[in-house]
Scaffold this motif. Structure first.
Motif, mmCIF file in Angstrom:
data_model
loop_
_atom_site.group_PDB
_atom_site.id
_atom_site.type_symbol
_atom_site.label_atom_id
_atom_site.label_comp_id
_atom_site.label_asym_id
_atom_site.label_seq_id
_atom_site.Cartn_x
_atom_site.Cartn_y
_atom_site.Cartn_z
ATOM 1 N N PRO A 40 0.664 -1.396 0.060
ATOM 2 C CA PRO A 40 0.049 -0.065 0.056
ATOM 3 C C PRO A 40 0.820 1.123 -0.014
ATOM 4 O O PRO A 40 0.555 2.218 -0.745
ATOM 5 C CB PRO A 40 -0.936 -0.230 1.081
ATOM 6 N N ALA A 41 2.045 1.337 0.841
ATOM 7 C CA ALA A 41 2.687 2.346 0.802
ATOM 8 C C ALA A 41 3.466 2.881 -0.568
ATOM 9 O O ALA A 41 3.505 4.056 -1.068
ATOM 10 C CB ALA A 41 4.069 2.362 1.873
ATOM 11 N N PHE A 42 3.976 1.825 -1.127
ATOM 12 C CA PHE A 42 4.417 2.088 -2.562
ATOM 13 C C PHE A 42 3.401 2.717 -3.501
ATOM 14 O O PHE A 42 3.346 3.275 -4.684
ATOM 15 C CB PHE A 42 4.940 0.608 -3.245
ATOM 16 N N GLU A 43 2.050 1.979 -3.594
ATOM 17 C CA GLU A 43 0.969 2.452 -4.306
ATOM 18 C C GLU A 43 0.756 3.902 -3.976
ATOM 19 O O GLU A 43 0.321 4.641 -4.964
ATOM 20 C CB GLU A 43 -0.349 1.338 -4.275
ATOM 21 N N ALA A 44 0.463 4.153 -2.887
ATOM 22 C CA ALA A 44 -0.004 5.569 -2.566
ATOM 23 C C ALA A 44 1.229 6.461 -2.855
ATOM 24 O O ALA A 44 0.862 7.773 -3.361
ATOM 25 C CB ALA A 44 0.063 5.592 -0.750
ATOM 26 N N TYR A 45 2.342 6.336 -2.840
ATOM 27 C CA TYR A 45 3.408 7.246 -3.230
ATOM 28 C C TYR A 45 3.490 7.104 -4.790
ATOM 29 O O TYR A 45 3.574 8.609 -5.368
ATOM 30 C CB TYR A 45 4.900 6.367 -2.545
ATOM 31 N N ALA A 46 3.410 6.345 -5.485
ATOM 32 C CA ALA A 46 3.292 6.413 -6.820
ATOM 33 C C ALA A 46 1.987 7.233 -7.295
ATOM 34 O O ALA A 46 2.057 7.834 -8.259
ATOM 35 C CB ALA A 46 3.180 4.912 -7.488
ATOM 36 N N GLY A 47 0.973 6.969 -6.702
ATOM 37 C CA GLY A 47 -0.112 7.700 -7.051
ATOM 38 C C GLY A 47 -0.104 9.190 -6.829
ATOM 39 O O GLY A 47 -0.678 10.133 -7.429
ATOM 40 N N GLN A 48 0.755 9.602 -5.463
ATOM 41 C CA GLN A 48 0.876 10.992 -5.315
ATOM 42 C C GLN A 48 1.653 11.629 -6.497
ATOM 43 O O GLN A 48 1.411 12.620 -6.606
ATOM 44 C CB GLN A 48 1.554 10.982 -4.274
ATOM 45 N N LEU A 49 2.572 10.692 -7.359
ATOM 46 C CA LEU A 49 3.430 11.496 -8.173
ATOM 47 C C LEU A 49 2.684 11.257 -9.729
ATOM 48 O O LEU A 49 3.097 11.957 -10.662
ATOM 49 C CB LEU A 49 4.790 10.750 -8.419
ATOM 50 N N ALA A 50 1.624 10.540 -9.821
ATOM 51 C CA ALA A 50 0.878 10.170 -11.112
ATOM 52 C C ALA A 50 0.548 11.208 -11.823
ATOM 53 O O ALA A 50 0.416 11.377 -13.090
ATOM 54 C CB ALA A 50 0.194 9.220 -10.855
ATOM 55 N N ASP A 51 0.119 12.586 -11.093
ATOM 56 C CA ASP A 51 -0.446 13.643 -11.738
ATOM 57 C C ASP A 51 0.343 14.860 -11.896
ATOM 58 O O ASP A 51 -0.119 15.830 -12.263
ATOM 59 C CB ASP A 51 -1.708 13.976 -10.681
ATOM 60 N N ARG A 52 1.696 14.552 -11.903
ATOM 61 C CA ARG A 52 2.525 15.654 -12.204
ATOM 62 C C ARG A 52 2.581 16.074 -13.435
ATOM 63 O O ARG A 52 2.544 15.140 -14.297
ATOM 64 C CB ARG A 52 3.838 15.302 -11.407
ATOM 65 N N PRO A 53 2.173 17.141 -13.862
ATOM 66 C CA PRO A 53 2.250 17.501 -15.243
ATOM 67 C C PRO A 53 3.376 17.267 -16.045
ATOM 68 O O PRO A 53 3.587 16.780 -17.081
ATOM 69 C CB PRO A 53 1.893 19.076 -15.399
ATOM 70 N N ALA A 54 4.919 17.356 -15.359
ATOM 71 C CA ALA A 54 5.965 16.890 -16.106
ATOM 72 C C ALA A 54 5.954 15.428 -16.449
ATOM 73 O O ALA A 54 6.587 15.268 -17.554
ATOM 74 C CB ALA A 54 7.219 17.513 -15.164
ATOM 75 N N LEU A 55 5.553 14.806 -15.368
ATOM 76 C CA LEU A 55 5.548 13.148 -15.852
ATOM 77 C C LEU A 55 4.811 12.851 -17.021
ATOM 78 O O LEU A 55 4.999 12.129 -17.925
ATOM 79 C CB LEU A 55 5.361 12.304 -14.424
ATOM 80 N N LYS A 56 3.484 13.509 -16.948
ATOM 81 C CA LYS A 56 2.541 13.215 -18.050
ATOM 82 C C LYS A 56 3.169 13.762 -19.475
ATOM 83 O O LYS A 56 3.082 13.166 -20.488
ATOM 84 C CB LYS A 56 1.405 14.087 -17.552
ATOM 85 N N ARG A 57 3.934 14.957 -19.500
ATOM 86 C CA ARG A 57 4.705 15.276 -20.875
ATOM 87 C C ARG A 57 5.395 14.463 -20.871
ATOM 88 O O ARG A 57 5.646 14.064 -22.285
ATOM 89 C CB ARG A 57 4.999 17.005 -20.358
ATOM 90 N N ALA A 58 6.482 14.138 -20.100
ATOM 91 C CA ALA A 58 7.684 13.231 -20.424
ATOM 92 C C ALA A 58 7.013 11.774 -20.963
ATOM 93 O O ALA A 58 7.607 11.491 -21.796
ATOM 94 C CB ALA A 58 8.414 12.793 -19.153
#
Length: 205
Positions: free
Chosen positions: A176-194
């Motif tokens: 759960p901790a890994f999934e929560a952390y990954a979810g926290q980062l998933a919406d970053r605009p820079a990650l989406k652009r990349a």
């Protein structure tokens, strides 16, 4: 005039980490796509990275390889992006970035290859055993905020990439901790652009 910045990469590589980091900086850069076994092993590129692998960046007169080094370098090269803590508060930042570059990556690689460290040899490999690495990583990402404090940093790009990929390709335990952390980062605009840029550069099929 700003120094020229070039990313050497392949969309099916760790170059995605460097691309994400570059997008977080907001810097202008050129992309040179290389192919495994051909342009990645060509003499011109081997002068940049004798390992014949990607990613690498060339920034003015500086050549930087290895994803953790690229992340740390870019955070310092573009301080206005705020991707590194103040110099006197970088303990956790360096600690977890290089934990991911060392024990975490080694443990995952060994596990993926089917290599299990005998209990009596755990001190030899440095990371001990896979379970201990997973427990340590879980502790690192279980607190509030980000991995190095209250603000997102280059350490989150690097550690986050390992966790996102590990969950996607099932090389990391689904906790759960890994999934929560990954979810926290998933919406970053820079990650989406990349991700969009790299996905668009994927070979057909």
């Amino acid at each position: 005039m700003a120094e020229k910045l070039i990313l050497y990469t392949n969309p099916m590589s760790r170059g995605r980490i460097a691309r994400w980091m570059l997008e977080e900086t907001g810097a202008t850069y050129e992309t040179r796509l290389l192919d495994y076994g051909t342009t990645m092993k060509a003499d011109d590129y081997l002068k940049i990275n004798p390992m014949g692998k990607v990613p690498a960046i060339v920034h003015g007169g500086s050549v930087v390889t290895e994803c953790a080094a690229i992340c740390a370098y870019l955070a310092d090269a573009f301080p206005d992006a705020g991707l590194a803590p103040p110099a006197d508060d970088r303990g956790a930042y360096y600690r977890w970035m290089f934990f991911a570059a060392g024990p975490l990556e080694a443990a995952i690689a060994d596990k993926t290859m089917g290599w299990e460290v005998p209990a009596e040899r755990e001190r030899t490999v440095g990371y001990g055993n896979f379970a201990h690495v997973m427990d340590t990583l879980e502790q690192a990402v279980s607190g509030p905020g980000f991995i190095a404090g209250d603000r997102f940093s280059a350490a989150d790009v690097y550690v986050g990439s390992h966790i996102i990929w590990g969950l996607q390709f099932e090389t990391l335990e689904r906790r759960p901790a890994f999934e929560a952390y990954a979810g926290q980062l998933a919406d970053r605009p820079a990650l989406k652009r990349a991700t969009e840029l790299d996905d668009a550069a994927m070979p057909p099929g």
